[in-house]
Design a protein around this motif. Structure first.
Motif, PDB file in Angstrom:
ATOM      1  N   ASN A  95     -27.071 -30.245 -24.851  1.00 45.18           N
ATOM      2  CA  ASN A  95     -28.522 -30.440 -24.818  1.00 45.18           C
ATOM      3  C   ASN A  95     -29.115 -30.120 -23.451  1.00 45.18           C
ATOM      4  OD1 ASN A  95     -28.620 -31.241 -27.504  1.00 45.18           O
ATOM      5  ND2 ASN A  95     -28.377 -33.413 -27.023  1.00 45.18           N
ATOM      6  N   LEU A  96     -28.264 -30.130 -22.437  1.00 43.20           N
ATOM      7  CA  LEU A  96     -28.698 -29.785 -21.084  1.00 43.20           C
ATOM      8  C   LEU A  96     -28.444 -28.315 -20.760  1.00 43.20           C
ATOM      9  CD1 LEU A  96     -27.316 -32.944 -19.244  1.00 43.20           C
ATOM     10  CD2 LEU A  96     -29.730 -32.385 -19.593  1.00 43.20           C
ATOM     11  N   GLY A  97     -27.998 -27.553 -21.760  1.00 43.47           N
ATOM     12  CA  GLY A  97     -27.752 -26.129 -21.579  1.00 43.47           C
ATOM     13  C   GLY A  97     -26.367 -25.787 -21.083  1.00 43.47           C
ATOM     14  N   LYS A 371     -29.650 -35.031 -11.009  1.00 41.15           N
ATOM     15  CA  LYS A 371     -29.920 -34.755 -12.418  1.00 41.15           C
ATOM     16  C   LYS A 371     -29.850 -33.260 -12.706  1.00 41.15           C
ATOM     17  CE  LYS A 371     -32.655 -38.680 -13.996  1.00 41.15           C
ATOM     18  NZ  LYS A 371     -31.756 -38.967 -15.127  1.00 41.15           N
ATOM     19  N   ILE A 372     -29.147 -32.954 -13.807  1.00 44.34           N
ATOM     20  CA  ILE A 372     -29.110 -31.574 -14.294  1.00 44.34           C
ATOM     21  C   ILE A 372     -30.488 -31.218 -14.822  1.00 44.34           C
ATOM     22  CG2 ILE A 372     -28.078 -30.009 -15.986  1.00 44.34           C
ATOM     23  CD1 ILE A 372     -25.552 -31.812 -15.854  1.00 44.34           C
ATOM     24  N   LYS A 373     -30.955 -30.020 -14.517  1.00 43.97           N
ATOM     25  CA  LYS A 373     -32.270 -29.490 -14.858  1.00 43.97           C
ATOM     26  C   LYS A 373     -33.362 -29.997 -13.921  1.00 43.97           C
ATOM     27  CE  LYS A 373     -31.947 -27.860 -19.573  1.00 43.97           C
ATOM     28  NZ  LYS A 373     -32.572 -27.828 -20.908  1.00 43.97           N
ATOM     29  N   GLU A 374     -32.972 -30.764 -12.920  1.00 46.76           N
ATOM     30  CA  GLU A 374     -33.936 -31.163 -11.887  1.00 46.76           C
ATOM     31  C   GLU A 374     -33.386 -30.842 -10.501  1.00 46.76           C
ATOM     32  OE1 GLU A 374     -36.193 -35.111 -10.087  1.00 46.76           O
ATOM     33  OE2 GLU A 374     -35.551 -35.102 -12.180  1.00 46.76           O
ATOM     34  N   ASP A 377     -29.478 -26.576 -11.844  1.00 52.56           N
ATOM     35  CA  ASP A 377     -29.798 -25.957 -13.133  1.00 52.56           C
ATOM     36  C   ASP A 377     -28.583 -25.975 -14.055  1.00 52.56           C
ATOM     37  OD1 ASP A 377     -28.104 -23.899 -12.292  1.00 52.56           O
ATOM     38  OD2 ASP A 377     -29.749 -22.534 -11.778  1.00 52.56           O
ATOM     39  N   GLU A 378     -28.672 -25.290 -15.179  1.00 52.92           N
ATOM     40  CA  GLU A 378     -27.581 -25.317 -16.155  1.00 52.92           C
ATOM     41  C   GLU A 378     -26.341 -24.583 -15.672  1.00 52.92           C
ATOM     42  OE1 GLU A 378     -30.154 -21.765 -17.085  1.00 52.92           O
ATOM     43  OE2 GLU A 378     -30.471 -23.899 -16.589  1.00 52.92           O
TER      44      GLU A 378
END
Length: 422
Positions: A95-97, A371-374, A377-378
């Motif tokens: 879901n986080l890529g 945090k992943i996506k903050e 990145d993926e």
């Protein structure tokens, strides 16, 4: 800037030789990449002894007097861990890529991950499991990173998988390891990471190394500090989690047990409280009794049974301006601990245990600081091009698995992407 003509230029510089750093170093070196590993600790042979543990252990306050322990040595904290393993939360990462499917399959083939055979579980752990199941708890075996084919009923420490084996593989394939190296910051040029600054031992001289890719795998207590010193200021902006844990130890009259792989079984009380077998093999039990100021219990090792209570607490806390982690446990956190202790006591007493005492509260690790996506990145890249993070810093808060095996999979995932771009 072009540093490719420097002798100290590498395809990849990896800060930290723990689970992630060791895995990435092995993967890239096997593909003929020029890799530098910078390890804060030494490279002395690993031994399970009081002197050896004292030499490599380092404690960091994370919540008042509550401290998290890490190991400064090649291979990182796998030099001192219990070898308990959980499968990674593949759907959460997807879901986080981040698709770990391929990496999980490869890691399962490469590492000795399985449940401990009944033949290697002592009477203490079996007695505890029987009691828990009789009371209706789904007490079952956990996965462990243990090479049971080499187990001789004595070498508990030696048969646990350690990240140092991956470092050794990387060195055989041409990687460079520098020990006693403390990285202070990442060197960057127009938001592109180009190298790192570090010192060696207690010397004040600052060294520099340059590389195409820089990977921070220094651990969740060190990586955020390095990022902040490198100019990335929003680290730990949401806090972190520590999974506070506490143990109950009791004695069963007439019980005579062989030694155990601690943590080989357990059960969940609910979504926020987990119980785990705390029947240590003799060395770790002796250490625990000394730490708990119970030295007279050492002679009665075969009669002792134990349970660890671990709870989930909300993400919070901060990294202060002077680089210290600070968090407060809430009243609700303490209520969950007390509830878990009540269940643990019930299981122990049902097993016939008496003389029960409580151990000190410990931290399960200051994790999820980024945090992943903050923050990344993926592809696990930070806001600086060519700078990546791969360690407990980026573990999601939702699925709080025992991290080692998940970190191996994440490191394999990152290695695939790095190898494709180098």
């Amino acid at each position: 800037m072009n540093y490719s003509n420097k002798e100290n230029y590498f395809d990849a510089i990896i800060v930290g030789s723990g689970t992630c750093g060791a895995t990435i170093a092995k993967e890239l070196s096997s593909k003929h990449k020029n890799v530098l590993i910078l390890e804060r600790g030494g490279n002395d042979p690993l031994k399970e002894s009081l002197m050896a543990y004292a030499k490599i252990s380092n404690e960091v306050p994370v919540a008042g007097k509550l401290k998290d322990m890490r190991a400064f040595t090649t291979g990182g904290s796998t030099a001192m861990y219990l070898a308990v393993a959980d499968l990674p939360p593949v759907d959460t990462f997807k879901n986080l890529g981040i698709d770990l499917t391929e990496d999980l399959e490869e890691a399962c083939k490469e590492l000795p991950i399985s449940e401990i055979s009944d033949n290697f579980i002592g009477a203490q752990a079996k007695k505890l499991g029987e009691s828990a199941r009789a009371l209706g708890y789904d007490w079952k075996k956990k996965l462990m990173l243990v090479d049971q084919s080499k187990f001789d009923n004595k070498n508990f420490y030696e048969v646990k998988w350690k990240a140092r084996t991956f470092v050794d593989s990387a060195l055989r394939d041409g990687a460079t390891l520098i020990t006693q190296a403390t990285v202070s910051k990442v060197i960057h040029d127009n938001k592109k990471a180009i190298g790192v600054e570090y010192t060696i031992g207690k010397k004040k001289e600052v060294f520099k190394a340059y590389g195409e890719k820089i990977v921070l795998a220094a651990g969740s207590l060190a990586t955020p500090v390095i990022l902040r010193e490198s100019g990335i200021k929003n680290v730990v902006s949401h806090g972190f989690y520590i999974n506070p844990s506490i143990g109950l130890i009791g004695s069963i009259r007439g019980l005579s047990s062989a030694e155990n792989f601690c943590g080989c079984m357990g059960a969940k009380v609910d979504d926020e409280i987990e119980l785990m077998d705390a029947n240590f093999h003799r060395f770790l039990f002796n250490v625990g009794m000394l730490v708990s100021a119970k030295p007279l219990r050492i002679a009665a090792y075969p009669r002792h049974v134990g349970i660890t209570v671990k709870v989930k607490e909300p993400v919070g806390g901060e990294l202060t301006a002077d680089g210290k982690f600070n968090k407060k446990l809430t009243d609700n956190d303490h209520r969950k601990l007390e509830k878990g202790l009540g269940v643990a006591r019930q299981i122990l007493e049902n097993a016939g245990a008496g003389k029960i005492f409580k151990t000190e509260l410990i931290s399960g690790g200051a994790l999820g600081t980024l945090k992943i996506k903050e923050h990344v990145d993926e592809k696990l890249q930070t806001e600086y091009e060519g700078l990546y993070v791969c360690d407990g810093s980026i573990l999601p808060e939702n699925d709080r698995v025992t991290p080692t095996f998940t970190l191996v999979c994440l490191a394999k995932y990152l290695s695939r992407h790095l190898a494709a771009t180098l």
